[in-house]
Design a protein around this motif. Structure first.
Motif, PDB file in Angstrom:
ATOM      1  N   SER A  63       0.727  -1.282  -0.060  1.00 13.45           N
ATOM      2  CA  SER A  63      -0.046   0.146   0.049  1.00 13.45           C
ATOM      3  C   SER A  63       0.846   1.218   0.056  1.00 13.45           C
ATOM      4  O   SER A  63       0.683   2.130  -0.722  1.00 13.45           O
ATOM      5  N   SER A  64       1.666   1.250   0.993  1.00 13.61           N
ATOM      6  CA  SER A  64       2.703   2.659   0.873  1.00 13.61           C
ATOM      7  C   SER A  64       3.347   2.957  -0.266  1.00 13.61           C
ATOM      8  O   SER A  64       3.718   3.810  -0.514  1.00 13.61           O
ATOM      9  N   TRP A  66       2.964   1.944  -3.406  1.00 14.46           N
ATOM     10  CA  TRP A  66       2.015   2.481  -4.467  1.00 14.46           C
ATOM     11  C   TRP A  66       1.691   3.861  -4.332  1.00 14.46           C
ATOM     12  O   TRP A  66       2.070   4.673  -5.103  1.00 14.46           O
ATOM     13  N   GLN A  67       1.268   4.152  -3.012  1.00 10.31           N
ATOM     14  CA  GLN A  67       0.836   5.473  -2.793  1.00 10.31           C
ATOM     15  C   GLN A  67       1.873   6.512  -2.890  1.00 10.31           C
ATOM     16  O   GLN A  67       1.825   7.543  -3.317  1.00 10.31           O
ATOM     17  N   GLU A  68       3.166   6.209  -2.589  1.00 11.55           N
ATOM     18  CA  GLU A  68       4.335   7.238  -2.318  1.00 11.55           C
ATOM     19  C   GLU A  68       5.449   7.167  -3.360  1.00 11.55           C
ATOM     20  O   GLU A  68       6.050   7.859  -3.638  1.00 11.55           O
ATOM     21  N   SER A  70       4.960   4.862  -6.407  1.00 11.28           N
ATOM     22  CA  SER A  70       4.204   4.213  -7.622  1.00 11.28           C
ATOM     23  C   SER A  70       5.019   3.059  -8.027  1.00 11.28           C
ATOM     24  O   SER A  70       5.323   2.951  -9.271  1.00 11.28           O
ATOM     25  N   THR A  72       4.762  -1.231  -7.472  1.00 13.06           N
ATOM     26  CA  THR A  72       3.798  -2.227  -7.077  1.00 13.06           C
ATOM     27  C   THR A  72       4.799  -3.481  -6.337  1.00 13.06           C
ATOM     28  O   THR A  72       5.960  -3.668  -7.031  1.00 13.06           O
ATOM     29  N   GLN A  92      -0.615   5.763 -13.749  1.00 15.42           N
ATOM     30  CA  GLN A  92      -0.781   6.183 -12.648  1.00 15.42           C
ATOM     31  C   GLN A  92      -2.361   6.439 -11.970  1.00 15.42           C
ATOM     32  O   GLN A  92      -2.630   6.542 -10.869  1.00 15.42           O
ATOM     33  N   THR A  95      -5.667   1.930  -9.095  1.00 13.98           N
ATOM     34  CA  THR A  95      -5.718   1.871  -7.779  1.00 13.98           C
ATOM     35  C   THR A  95      -5.174   0.627  -7.050  1.00 13.98           C
ATOM     36  O   THR A  95      -5.010  -0.229  -7.935  1.00 13.98           O
ATOM     37  N   LEU A  96      -4.850   0.571  -5.882  1.00  9.48           N
ATOM     38  CA  LEU A  96      -4.159  -0.531  -5.214  1.00  9.48           C
ATOM     39  C   LEU A  96      -5.249  -1.726  -5.291  1.00  9.48           C
ATOM     40  O   LEU A  96      -4.652  -2.876  -5.731  1.00  9.48           O
TER      41      LEU A  96
END
Length: 192
Positions: A63-64, A66-68, A70, A72, A92, A95-96
């Motif tokens: 999760s982190s 991907w959010q911070e 990009s 996977t 971009q 979503t996760l």
């Protein structure tokens, strides 16, 4: 709650750019962190807790990252690997939840699952698994496949009958591969 294994696991992942198995992560953590080796007195509960903590850390990382960043984190049974968005052709806008099994992630991210699972629950889960793979219909089918008439044959009888039929149906001797594999599956089932 932040999992203390996130940092060590991220370091392990960075040293394995082509990916690594959960088993190898487990071995490495046991070598690096002595306290990780003793999470419970019961061996099955110990393994459950180690697995849960690793998976929880992986899903937190997924999760982190991907959010911070990009990035996977691909998590599957055989290989865990960091991938950039370009390596997996995601935009971009992805979503996760598009890239993970959301139910599995939800389970491992729920600390109450870790806390409520004790040795008895792990034992119940294992027994349920073993019962599921040993249904009476499967036994009857295995006996029929090996052409055994007895409902309670000895291990020696099962082995002898398997060898007899395996020689007859072995692909190297002109036999059918599917029949041979079926014989082996029946043998493995009955010998368990």
């Amino acid at each position: 709650m932040k999992n203390p294994l996130v940092g060590p696991i991220l370091a392990i992942l960075k040293t394995h750019p082509s990916g690594i198995s959960e088993f190898d992560i487990l071995k490495t953590l046991k070598d690096q962190l002595p306290e990780f080796r003793q999470l419970a007195d019961d061996a099955n509960l110990q393994l459950f807790r180690q697995h849960f903590l690793i998976m929880n850390a992986l899903y937190q990382l997924q999760s982190s990252l991907w959010q911070e960043e990009s990035l996977t984190l691909s998590i599957n049974a055989m290989r865990i690997q960091l991938l950039s968005a370009t390596q997996i052709n995601l935009s971009q806008n992805t979503t996760l939840s598009d890239s993970v099994d959301a139910k599995l992630a939800a389970y491992y991210l729920d600390w109450s699952e870790y806390e409520k699972t004790d040795a008895d629950e792990v034992s119940r889960l294992l027994n349920s698994f073993y019962k599921g793979i040993s249904l009476p219909g499967n036994r009857d089918s295995a006996l029929k496949t090996l052409q055994i008439d007895s409902t309670n044959p000895t291990k020696a009888t099962i082995k002898q009958q398997y060898r007899k039929l395996a020689q007859k149906h072995h692909p190297d001797r002109g036999g059918d591969q599917d029949i041979f594999i079926g014989l082996r599956q029946a043998y493995e089932y009955l010998m368990f």
